[in-house]
Every structure is written in C-alpha cells, then in structure tokens.
Scaffold this motif. Sequence first.
Motif, PDB file in Angstrom:
ATOM      1  N   PHE A  89      10.132  22.930  58.523  1.00  0.00           N
ATOM      2  CA  PHE A  89      10.455  23.610  57.269  1.00  0.00           C
ATOM      3  C   PHE A  89       9.995  25.064  57.316  1.00  0.00           C
ATOM      4  CE2 PHE A  89      11.620  19.645  55.493  1.00  0.00           C
ATOM      5  CZ  PHE A  89      10.773  18.730  56.082  1.00  0.00           C
ATOM      6  N   TRP A 141       6.386  23.799  48.349  1.00  0.00           N
ATOM      7  CA  TRP A 141       5.670  25.021  48.731  1.00  0.00           C
ATOM      8  C   TRP A 141       4.933  25.558  47.505  1.00  0.00           C
ATOM      9  CZ3 TRP A 141       5.101  26.767  53.589  1.00  0.00           C
ATOM     10  CH2 TRP A 141       6.026  26.376  54.557  1.00  0.00           C
ATOM     11  N   CYS A 189       2.151  24.318  52.188  1.00  0.00           N
ATOM     12  CA  CYS A 189       3.187  23.290  52.090  1.00  0.00           C
ATOM     13  C   CYS A 189       2.509  21.950  51.803  1.00  0.00           C
ATOM     14  CB  CYS A 189       4.031  23.207  53.350  1.00  0.00           C
ATOM     15  SG  CYS A 189       3.142  22.758  54.871  1.00  0.00           S
ATOM     16  N   LEU A 191       9.388  28.601  54.704  1.00  0.00           N
ATOM     17  CA  LEU A 191       9.382  29.365  53.460  1.00  0.00           C
ATOM     18  C   LEU A 191       9.649  30.822  53.835  1.00  0.00           C
ATOM     19  CD1 LEU A 191       8.753  29.682  50.362  1.00  0.00           C
ATOM     20  CD2 LEU A 191       6.406  30.218  51.087  1.00  0.00           C
ATOM     21  N   ARG A 193      14.221  26.016  43.990  1.00  0.00           N
ATOM     22  CA  ARG A 193      13.288  26.984  43.446  1.00  0.00           C
ATOM     23  C   ARG A 193      12.856  26.572  42.038  1.00  0.00           C
ATOM     24  NH1 ARG A 193      16.617  30.885  43.488  1.00  0.00           N
ATOM     25  NH2 ARG A 193      16.546  31.078  45.742  1.00  0.00           N
ATOM     26  N   SER A 205      14.607  20.613  57.445  1.00  0.00           N
ATOM     27  CA  SER A 205      14.973  19.208  57.264  1.00  0.00           C
ATOM     28  C   SER A 205      14.115  18.312  58.134  1.00  0.00           C
ATOM     29  CB  SER A 205      16.447  19.000  57.598  1.00  0.00           C
ATOM     30  OG  SER A 205      16.678  19.308  58.949  1.00  0.00           O
ATOM     31  N   SER A 255      12.171  20.597  49.055  1.00  0.00           N
ATOM     32  CA  SER A 255      12.371  21.428  50.242  1.00  0.00           C
ATOM     33  C   SER A 255      13.052  22.773  49.972  1.00  0.00           C
ATOM     34  CB  SER A 255      13.180  20.651  51.301  1.00  0.00           C
ATOM     35  OG  SER A 255      13.431  21.441  52.425  1.00  0.00           O
ATOM     36  N   SER A 256      13.966  22.815  48.989  1.00  0.00           N
ATOM     37  CA  SER A 256      14.743  24.040  48.819  1.00  0.00           C
ATOM     38  C   SER A 256      15.056  24.411  47.371  1.00  0.00           C
ATOM     39  CB  SER A 256      16.061  23.928  49.597  1.00  0.00           C
ATOM     40  OG  SER A 256      16.838  22.859  49.086  1.00  0.00           O
ATOM     41  N   SER A 292      12.641  31.489  49.214  1.00  0.00           N
ATOM     42  CA  SER A 292      13.579  30.424  49.538  1.00  0.00           C
ATOM     43  C   SER A 292      12.956  29.449  50.523  1.00  0.00           C
ATOM     44  CB  SER A 292      14.882  30.994  50.108  1.00  0.00           C
ATOM     45  OG  SER A 292      14.627  31.670  51.321  1.00  0.00           O
ATOM     46  N   GLY A 293      13.368  28.183  50.401  1.00  0.00           N
ATOM     47  CA  GLY A 293      12.881  27.150  51.292  1.00  0.00           C
ATOM     48  C   GLY A 293      14.028  26.525  52.054  1.00  0.00           C
ATOM     49  N   SER A 294      13.771  26.179  53.314  1.00  0.00           N
ATOM     50  CA  SER A 294      14.801  25.558  54.137  1.00  0.00           C
ATOM     51  C   SER A 294      14.151  24.593  55.110  1.00  0.00           C
ATOM     52  CB  SER A 294      15.603  26.620  54.886  1.00  0.00           C
ATOM     53  OG  SER A 294      14.764  27.324  55.786  1.00  0.00           O
ATOM     54  N   ILE A 348       8.615  25.983  45.352  1.00  0.00           N
ATOM     55  CA  ILE A 348       9.774  25.270  45.878  1.00  0.00           C
ATOM     56  C   ILE A 348       9.470  23.768  45.886  1.00  0.00           C
ATOM     57  CG2 ILE A 348      11.278  24.919  47.895  1.00  0.00           C
ATOM     58  CD1 ILE A 348      11.641  27.709  46.894  1.00  0.00           C
TER      59      ILE A 348
END
Lengths: 112, 116
Positions: free
Chosen positions: A77, A41, A94, A79, A60, A73, A57-58, A69-71, A54
């Motif tokens: 995805f 990100w 992204c 942000l 920082r 799978s 994927s997650s 924060s990123g999440s 990011i």
Amino acid sequence: EIVMTQSPDSLAVSLGERATVNCESSQSILYSSKNKTYLAWYQQKGGQPPKLLIYWSSIRESGVPDRFSGSGSETDFTLTISNLQSEDVAVYYCQQYFSTPPTFGGGTKVEI
Amino acid sequence: QEQLVESGGGLVKPGGSLRLSCAASGFTFSDHYMSWIRQAPGRGLEWVSYISTTGSHSAHGDSVRGRFTISRDNTRNSVFLQMNNLRAEDTAVYYCARVISAKPVWGHGTLVTVSS
C-alpha cells in the motif's frame, strides 16, 4: 498477528513536491467476498490524537484535502501526498483492521 | 456523528491501579469490537486490548496480560480498561478506538502517568 511494515522511517520533501509513504502487510488484508481492503492511514501531529485520512485503503475521510490519496492491494500500500504543504509535516501511520489484533506500522515522519 | 470520549486517566504510583472509561455515541455500539490503543511519549501506536461485541471474548497484549482487563457495558455504550499493578513503562496516552473490521473511529485519548 499481521505485521505492518512501513518505509521509510522519515523523509524530507520540498514544498509543493510529492511525498510517498509505503506500507506492507505480512498477509493479505483484502476481504475478497466484500471486495474491501481493511487498511487505514492516519496523520498525527505533536500532542494530538491520530487523525483518520484514508480508510478501506483508498477512501478519503470527509474534510481531508484531495492531495492525500491511498492506493494498493492485498499486501502493498501507498499513501501519496501531492503538492506537499507546510501543514502536512507530521508522522503518518498505516493500520490493518482485517483481523485481531489491530496492528500498526511503525510510522513515517514527513518533514520539509 | 460517531464519537468516543475517554476518561479516568491521571497520575498513579507504581503498583497502583486505575480504571479508564470510554463512552460511545453516534453508532450502534453493540455491533462493534472495541479496543484500547496506547502511545508512550515519543513512541508509536501499540495495541493494548480488544473485546468482542458481546464481551464474551477479549485479548490483551503481551506487555499488559495478567495486569489489565477490558470489559464493556452495551446498555451504557461504554468500554472500560481496568489497569492493575501499573509500571513506569505503562505511562502513555490511552486511546479508546473502534479499529477492528469497520471504518476506524478514535477518541482523543487520556493520559496515564505512572510515577512515584
């Protein structure tokens, strides 16, 4: 070529509230044997280069406030910017770096 | 500190040529694919070209194929973009980036303006 689709194109959030930006890849960008997801990100403000927020994927990037924060799978995805500050006004992108060519979402403009 | 520094941008007339350079430092350059990404005014990020670690393989986007050529010199930790037959629509900030298979690293960009 993996297509990255971001949503929404823009959103307005009140100061102190939460902003959520979504990104979908056209195929999985999870490298199973390494257990790593090749998703980054970025934040971009006017006249500046993209700033890495990011990666994997997650994770920082160093110096990035923990309100980012990123999440997600495989192919979906998110942000999340918690407690939105005025300095967070920017365009967010992204990018997948799983396979060539590297591809980007179209960007999400976050405003107050 | 991992760093990429671009140079070579400027104003060029339609049909002209320009060669961009990018110097890398702070990481093992020869271990990584390298890319050029561009951003036209008010637009999003567009992949232009990438090159493999040894330079044996490269690819270019549809909009520049046949006009642009990417190359690298691992002895100088540098990657290049030769741009020929430039068009107005090539006007953009060009970024050198490590954005394949590793934690991304970007340069600050160099502006290319194609105008008569």
